[in-house]
Enzyme design. Structure first.
Site, PDB file in Angstrom:
ATOM      1  N   ALA A  31      39.137  49.898  50.387  1.00  0.00           N
ATOM      2  CA  ALA A  31      38.430  48.877  51.238  1.00  0.00           C
ATOM      3  C   ALA A  31      37.328  49.586  51.885  1.00  0.00           C
ATOM      4  CB  ALA A  31      39.464  48.516  52.465  1.00  0.00           C
ATOM      5  N   GLY A  66      42.370  50.038  48.270  1.00  0.00           N
ATOM      6  CA  GLY A  66      42.347  48.516  48.115  1.00  0.00           C
ATOM      7  C   GLY A  66      41.987  48.257  46.744  1.00  0.00           C
ATOM      8  N   GLU A  70      45.215  48.650  44.835  1.00  0.00           N
ATOM      9  CA  GLU A  70      45.988  47.829  45.383  1.00  0.00           C
ATOM     10  C   GLU A  70      45.683  46.096  44.797  1.00  0.00           C
ATOM     11  OE1 GLU A  70      45.390  48.644  49.645  1.00  0.00           O
ATOM     12  OE2 GLU A  70      47.514  48.439  49.941  1.00  0.00           O
ATOM     13  N   GLU A 115      45.097  56.373  51.685  1.00  0.00           N
ATOM     14  CA  GLU A 115      44.876  56.064  53.212  1.00  0.00           C
ATOM     15  C   GLU A 115      45.448  56.936  54.158  1.00  0.00           C
ATOM     16  OE1 GLU A 115      45.770  54.187  50.549  1.00  0.00           O
ATOM     17  OE2 GLU A 115      44.807  52.231  50.619  1.00  0.00           O
TER      18      GLU A 115
HETATM   19  N1  COA Z   1      34.154  52.383  51.661  1.00  0.00           N
HETATM   20  C1  COA Z   1      32.983  52.479  52.074  1.00  0.00           C
HETATM   21  N2  COA Z   1      31.955  53.002  51.467  1.00  0.00           N
HETATM   22  C2  COA Z   1      32.339  53.758  50.434  1.00  0.00           C
HETATM   23  C3  COA Z   1      33.913  53.616  50.112  1.00  0.00           C
HETATM   24  C4  COA Z   1      34.546  53.018  50.809  1.00  0.00           C
HETATM   25  N3  COA Z   1      36.042  53.129  50.540  1.00  0.00           N
HETATM   26  N4  COA Z   1      33.761  54.587  48.751  1.00  0.00           N
HETATM   27  C5  COA Z   1      32.806  55.047  48.683  1.00  0.00           C
HETATM   28  N5  COA Z   1      31.704  54.567  49.446  1.00  0.00           N
HETATM   29  C6  COA Z   1      30.139  54.717  49.576  1.00  0.00           C
HETATM   30  C7  COA Z   1      29.925  56.188  50.172  1.00  0.00           C
HETATM   31  O1  COA Z   1      29.955  55.990  51.414  1.00  0.00           O
HETATM   32  C8  COA Z   1      28.480  56.138  49.427  1.00  0.00           C
HETATM   33  O2  COA Z   1      27.682  55.507  50.227  1.00  0.00           O
HETATM   34  P1  COA Z   1      26.151  56.246  50.698  1.00  0.00           P
HETATM   35  O3  COA Z   1      25.446  56.533  49.302  1.00  0.00           O
HETATM   36  O4  COA Z   1      25.466  54.948  51.511  1.00  0.00           O
HETATM   37  O5  COA Z   1      26.583  57.304  51.596  1.00  0.00           O
HETATM   38  C9  COA Z   1      28.693  55.642  48.242  1.00  0.00           C
HETATM   39  O6  COA Z   1      29.857  54.618  48.125  1.00  0.00           O
HETATM   40  C10 COA Z   1      28.883  56.806  47.068  1.00  0.00           C
HETATM   41  O7  COA Z   1      30.243  57.416  47.247  1.00  0.00           O
HETATM   42  P2  COA Z   1      30.173  59.027  47.214  1.00  0.00           P
HETATM   43  O8  COA Z   1      31.231  59.688  48.337  1.00  0.00           O
HETATM   44  O9  COA Z   1      28.838  59.580  47.772  1.00  0.00           O
HETATM   45  O10 COA Z   1      30.509  59.108  45.962  1.00  0.00           O
HETATM   46  P3  COA Z   1      31.422  60.601  45.107  1.00  0.00           P
HETATM   47  O11 COA Z   1      31.213  60.537  43.859  1.00  0.00           O
HETATM   48  O12 COA Z   1      31.018  61.880  46.078  1.00  0.00           O
HETATM   49  O13 COA Z   1      32.885  60.510  45.724  1.00  0.00           O
HETATM   50  C11 COA Z   1      35.016  58.967  46.042  1.00  0.00           C
HETATM   51  C12 COA Z   1      33.508  59.154  45.220  1.00  0.00           C
HETATM   52  C13 COA Z   1      35.771  57.850  45.289  1.00  0.00           C
HETATM   53  C14 COA Z   1      35.867  60.204  45.794  1.00  0.00           C
HETATM   54  C15 COA Z   1      34.544  58.996  47.434  1.00  0.00           C
HETATM   55  O14 COA Z   1      33.419  57.807  47.529  1.00  0.00           O
HETATM   56  C16 COA Z   1      35.789  58.450  48.289  1.00  0.00           C
HETATM   57  O15 COA Z   1      36.581  59.311  48.561  1.00  0.00           O
HETATM   58  N6  COA Z   1      35.591  57.326  48.619  1.00  0.00           N
HETATM   59  C17 COA Z   1      36.720  56.740  49.761  1.00  0.00           C
HETATM   60  C18 COA Z   1      38.096  56.381  48.833  1.00  0.00           C
HETATM   61  C19 COA Z   1      38.985  56.176  49.961  1.00  0.00           C
HETATM   62  O16 COA Z   1      39.552  56.691  50.885  1.00  0.00           O
HETATM   63  N7  COA Z   1      39.467  54.867  49.679  1.00  0.00           N
HETATM   64  C20 COA Z   1      40.577  54.125  50.509  1.00  0.00           C
HETATM   65  C21 COA Z   1      39.945  53.356  51.575  1.00  0.00           C
HETATM   66  S1  COA Z   1      41.098  52.814  52.773  1.00  0.00           S
END
Ligand code: COA
Length: 260
Positions: free
Chosen positions: A66, A112, A115, A135
Site C-alpha cells: 500500500a 498490500g 495481499e 507491516e
Molecule cells: N509506498 C510508497 N512508496 C513506495 C513504496 C510503498 N509501499 N514502496 C516503494 N516506494 C517508493 C519509494 O519511496 C521510492 O520512491 P522515491 O524514489 O520517490 O523515493 C520508490 O518507490 C523506489 O523505492 P526504493 O525504496 O528506493 O527502492 P529499493 O530498491 O531501495 O527498495 C523495497 C525496494 C521494496 C525493499 C522498498 O521500496 C520498501 O521497503 N518498500 C516498502 C515495502 C513495505 O513496507 N510495504 C508494505 C506497506 S504497508
C-alpha cells in the site's frame, strides 16, 4: 476506459491488467485501488474475457505494498476505514469474481501487493520475486486480508513467522510454502500464465464460476461448503455448457462451450 495507474489489454479471451506506477514500485495508492476495482469489474462483465492475469510493470516489482505516503498520518477511524473499504472494493472483490484471476508476480510482492496476489485465485512467480508482509516493521498489521489469506495458504505457524519477522521470502521458498504454484524466469512468466490461462479457457466458464464459489465457501464463516457445492453442482445441470460438454464427450468431439 482510460486509467492513470493501470494498463489493460484483452486478446484470446485473456485480459491482462498491469499495475503501472513503476517509479513507486507499483505501490497501491487510493486511485490505483479504485482503478483496479473498475478494471476487474469491467473484465468480469466483458463477454470476451474468460480469464484475467494481473501483474506489475517494470522488472522490479509486482506491487511493493500500500502507498505508505497516503496513510502515514491517519487516525484510528481512518485506518479502519482504509482497511474496510480496500477489502470490500478490491481484495474480497477479486477473490469472489466469477472470472478466474491469476497473479503473475514479477518482483516484489510486499504488504498490500502480496495481499492482492493472495486474493487472486492462484499465483505464479518469476525467480526474482520476493514476498512478505512487512507491516509490523511500520507499526501496523496487514489490513487487506493478509492475516487471513496467508494463514489459509501456508498454515498458521509459517504465517505467524512471516508476519512477526516482517521478513521476505524468495520465489522458491514461496513455492515450497504453497504460496505460489509455479516459479519461472522473468521472460517466461507471462507466457507461462497465458499457457495456463488458455487451458482454463477451453473449459466451461459457468462451471468454473461455480467451482470458485464452492472452493471459496470453505473459508466463509458460518457457511457449509459441502452444501454450497451441492447447490452449485445441481445448478450446472441447467446450463447449456453442461449439455454441450456431455454431448461432446459422448459424440467423441471437442466441446465448444457457449458460456451459458
Ligand atoms: N509506498 C510508497 N512508496 C513506495 C513504496 C510503498 N509501499 N514502496 C516503494 N516506494 C517508493 C519509494 O519511496 C521510492 O520512491 P522515491 O524514489 O520517490 O523515493 C520508490 O518507490 C523506489 O523505492 P526504493 O525504496 O528506493 O527502492 P529499493 O530498491 O531501495 O527498495 C523495497 C525496494 C521494496 C525493499 C522498498 O521500496 C520498501 O521497503 N518498500 C516498502 C515495502 C513495505 O513496507 N510495504 C508494505 C506497506 S504497508
Amino acid at each position: 476506459m482510460n486509467y492513470n495507474n493501470i494498463l489493460t489489454k484483452t486478446s484470446d479471451s485473456i485480459t491482462t491488467i498491469t499495475i503501472n506506477r513503476p517509479k513507486k514500485l507499483n505501490a497501491l495508492n487510493q486511485e490505483t485501488i479504485n482503478e483496479l476495482h473498475q478494471a476487474f469489474k469491467e473484465a468480469d462483465l466483458d463477454a470476451d474475457t474468460k480469464i484475467i492475469i494481473v501483474t506489475g510493470s517494470g522488472e522490479k516489482a509486482f506491487v511493493a505494498g500500500a502507498d505508505i505516503s497516503e496513510f502515514a498520518d491517519y487516525s484510528v477511524e481512518e485506518g479502519e476505514h482504509l482497511a474496510a473499504n480496500g477489502q470490500k472494493i478490491l481484495f474480497n472483490f477479486v477473490e469472489n469474481l466469477s472470472t478466474p484471476v491469476i497473479a503473475a508476480i514479477n518482483g516484489f510482492a510486499l504488504g498490500g501487493g502480496l495481499e492482492l496476489a493472495m486474493s487472486c485465485h492462484f499465483r505464479v512467480a518469476s525467480d526474482n520475486a520476493k514476498m512478505g508482509l512487512p507491516e509490523v516493521s511500520l507499526g501496523v498489521i496487514p489490513g487487506y486480508g493478509g492475516t487471513q489469506r496467508l494463514t489459509q495458504l501456508v498454515g498458521k505457524g509459517l504465517a505467524m513467522e512471516l508476519i512477526m519477522t516482517a521478513g521476505m521470502i524468495d520465489a522458491n521458498k514461496a513455492l515450497n510454502y504453497g504460496l505460489v504454484n509455479h516459479v519461472t524466469t522473468q521472460e517466461e512468466l507471462l507466457p507461462l500464465c497465458e499457457k495456463i490461462a488458455r487451458k482454463i479457457t477451453q473449459n466451461s466458464s459457468v462451471a468454473i464460476a461455480s467451482a470458485i464459489k464452492a472452493v471459496n465457501a470453505n473459508y466463509q464463516e458460518g457457511v457449509n461448503g459441502y452444501n454450497v457445492e451441492i447447490k452449485e453442482f445441481g445448478k450446472c445441470f441447467g446450463t447449456e455448457d453442461f449439455a454441450e460438454g456431455t454431448s461432446a464427450f459422448l459424440e467423441k468431439r471437442k466441446a465448444d462451450f457457449p458460456g451459458r
